[in-house]
Write an enzyme that holds these catalytic residues in place. Structure first.
Site, PDB file in Angstrom:
ATOM      1  N   HIS A 126     -19.286  14.003  27.433  1.00  9.79           N
ATOM      2  CA  HIS A 126     -20.769  14.795  27.052  1.00  9.79           C
ATOM      3  C   HIS A 126     -20.425  16.168  27.429  1.00  9.79           C
ATOM      4  O   HIS A 126     -21.062  17.069  26.557  1.00  9.79           O
ATOM      5  CB  HIS A 126     -21.605  14.368  27.852  1.00  9.79           C
ATOM      6  CG  HIS A 126     -23.123  14.652  27.514  1.00  9.79           C
ATOM      7  ND1 HIS A 126     -23.583  15.409  28.176  1.00  9.79           N
ATOM      8  CD2 HIS A 126     -24.014  14.025  26.691  1.00  9.79           C
ATOM      9  CE1 HIS A 126     -24.862  15.738  27.691  1.00  9.79           C
ATOM     10  NE2 HIS A 126     -25.227  15.011  26.960  1.00  9.79           N
ATOM     11  N   ASP A 137     -22.226  19.517  33.890  1.00  5.35           N
ATOM     12  CA  ASP A 137     -22.243  18.205  33.176  1.00  5.35           C
ATOM     13  C   ASP A 137     -21.291  17.284  33.643  1.00  5.35           C
ATOM     14  O   ASP A 137     -20.878  17.392  35.019  1.00  5.35           O
ATOM     15  CB  ASP A 137     -21.825  18.789  31.724  1.00  5.35           C
ATOM     16  CG  ASP A 137     -22.604  17.724  30.634  1.00  5.35           C
ATOM     17  OD1 ASP A 137     -22.280  16.639  30.552  1.00  5.35           O
ATOM     18  OD2 ASP A 137     -23.689  18.212  29.947  1.00  5.35           O
ATOM     19  N   ASN A 180     -35.137  12.290  26.640  1.00  5.90           N
ATOM     20  CA  ASN A 180     -35.183  11.693  25.231  1.00  5.90           C
ATOM     21  C   ASN A 180     -35.968  10.359  25.248  1.00  5.90           C
ATOM     22  O   ASN A 180     -35.880   9.478  24.489  1.00  5.90           O
ATOM     23  CB  ASN A 180     -33.956  10.988  24.979  1.00  5.90           C
ATOM     24  CG  ASN A 180     -32.848  12.266  24.499  1.00  5.90           C
ATOM     25  OD1 ASN A 180     -33.344  13.464  24.285  1.00  5.90           O
ATOM     26  ND2 ASN A 180     -31.501  12.119  24.625  1.00  5.90           N
ATOM     27  N   SER A 188     -30.053  16.991  24.717  1.00  8.76           N
ATOM     28  CA  SER A 188     -28.801  17.625  25.204  1.00  8.76           C
ATOM     29  C   SER A 188     -28.281  18.641  24.263  1.00  8.76           C
ATOM     30  O   SER A 188     -28.122  19.964  24.704  1.00  8.76           O
ATOM     31  CB  SER A 188     -27.798  16.636  25.477  1.00  8.76           C
ATOM     32  OG  SER A 188     -28.030  15.845  26.654  1.00  8.76           O
TER      33      SER A 188
END
Length: 379
Positions: free
Chosen positions: A96, A65, A203, A267
């Site tokens: 994140h 990430d 998404n 996520s």
């Protein structure tokens, strides 16, 4: 990747969550208690019941990430820092990745750890590997060449440094929408070495609904998102390769050094399923990636009528049911009786003399029978 985390509220006053510094009347403990109260996924995934069997002890989850801030109170002692493979040492860092790590292995804080975010596998360890930049980072557009194939290199690094599970809440790498040979080879390498790979489905389900990598690579557990009613969200990508869905709206996560954020996105859903994989690998260390995936897919709720759909995959992930399926799949092969009169070794040995004598008599009788039959045929 941060593009798959859709911020809703940073201060999240609607649910009573605020940064610790927002007011002298609000302590960090109060904020932590509010954060824990907002974790609706704990009951939805039946985690308290699952923790009676496994909390992820001994499992290592690589979080590929934007980096993980190991100083957050809910992650202290849970994180091992790996390399930064982006080629961009500066810039925004770790928001994140920290959020995803907290959903996987957050340990909470305070008295009896009743405050803050607790992850799906709170006893697991996180191996942080930075492979991408934050969505709002200006350097992202002009990312240096050092970041080329960062995801593929990150997967291989994770495997070579003991990762049992690889969590990829991102849709980037060398080719977000087309995939790449180097990434696919790295995925195969990881699976061959026994690592379980999990990725977010994407998404843009209510618009382009694109095929998203690394989720689309064969063998990767692709995860979509559901809301509090366990209905698939509009933004969750719908694809034939979807494995399962998990909570992905109004998800409270760690943020920064000592605050929290509430967000929507696949996520978060992927990170939670990576946590379930860690629970299984902790309870069944030698279980293959295929069997771990099978256990997660069979151990679901709200299963589609035909067993699979592009929206739900195999259903809503359930930690308790997944562990039960793993127990069922990981049945040891029947053991042959042992040779001696020791505990568990089976019956005592039989003397070989009578057995050999009996075999000699049997062979002689069969030979005589054959000779008689042959003689009769000649007449």
């Amino acid at each position: 990747m941060s593009r798959l985390l859709v911020p809703v509220l940073v201060a999240a006053l609607v649910v009573g969550i605020a940064p610790a510094s927002a007011s002298d009347d609000v302590s960090f403990d109060d904020v932590g208690e509010a954060a824990r109260a907002g974790q609706w996924q704990l009951a939805a995934m039946r985690l308290p019941e699952a923790w009676r069997s496994s909390k992820g002890e001994g499992a290592v989850v690589a979080v590929l990430d934007t980096g993980v801030n190991c100083c957050h109170p809910d992650l202290r002692g849970a994180v091992v820092q790996g390399p930064d493979l982006t080629g961009a040492a500066k810039g925004l860092w770790g928001w994140h990745g920290t959020a995803m790590a907290s959903l996987i292995a957050g340990r909470g804080h305070g008295d009896e750890r009743k405050g803050g975010v607790i992850g799906v596998a709170p006893a697991a360890r996180v191996l942080s590997i930075r492979v991408t930049l934050e969505n709002g980072d200006p350097l992202r557009v002009q990312q240096r060449s050092g970041g080329h194939d960062a995801l593929a290199r990150g997967i291989r690094y994770a495997v070579d440094h003991g990762a049992d599970v690889i969590s990829m809440s991102l849709g980037g790498g060398s080719g977000a929408w087309e995939g790449s040979a180097s990434e696919e080879e790295a995925v195969k390498y990881a699976i061959d070495k026994g690592a379980v790979l999990v990725a977010s489905s994407g998404n843009d389900g209510e618009s382009a609904n694109r095929k998203n990598f690394p989720a689309a690579y064969p063998g990767v557990i692709a995860v979509g998102a559901v809301d509090r009613s366990l209905d698939v969200t509009r933004f969750s990508n719908r694809q034939d390769y979807l494995s399962v869905v998990a909570p992905g709206t109004e998800i409270v996560t760690a943020d920064g050094d000592d605050s929290y954020v509430m967000s929507d996105g696949t996520s978060s859903a992927a990170a939670m399923v990576a946590g379930i994989a860690a629970l299984i690998k902790s309870a069944h260390p030698d279980m293959s990636p295929y069997d771990v995936r099978t256990a997660i897919e069979l151990g679901t709720r709200k299963r589609p009528a035909n067993g699979h759909s592009a929206a739900y995959g195999h259903g809503v992930a359930d930690a308790l049911l997944a562990l039960r399926e793993a127990d069922r799949l990981d049945v040891p092969a029947p053991r042959l009786a042992g040779p001696g009169p020791y505990p568990g070794d089976g019956p005592p040995p039989v003397s070989r003399g009578p057995v050999v004598a009996g075999m000699v008599v049997l062979v002689a009788a069969m030979s005589a029978h054959v000779l008689v039959r042959h003689r009769k045929r000649r007449r």
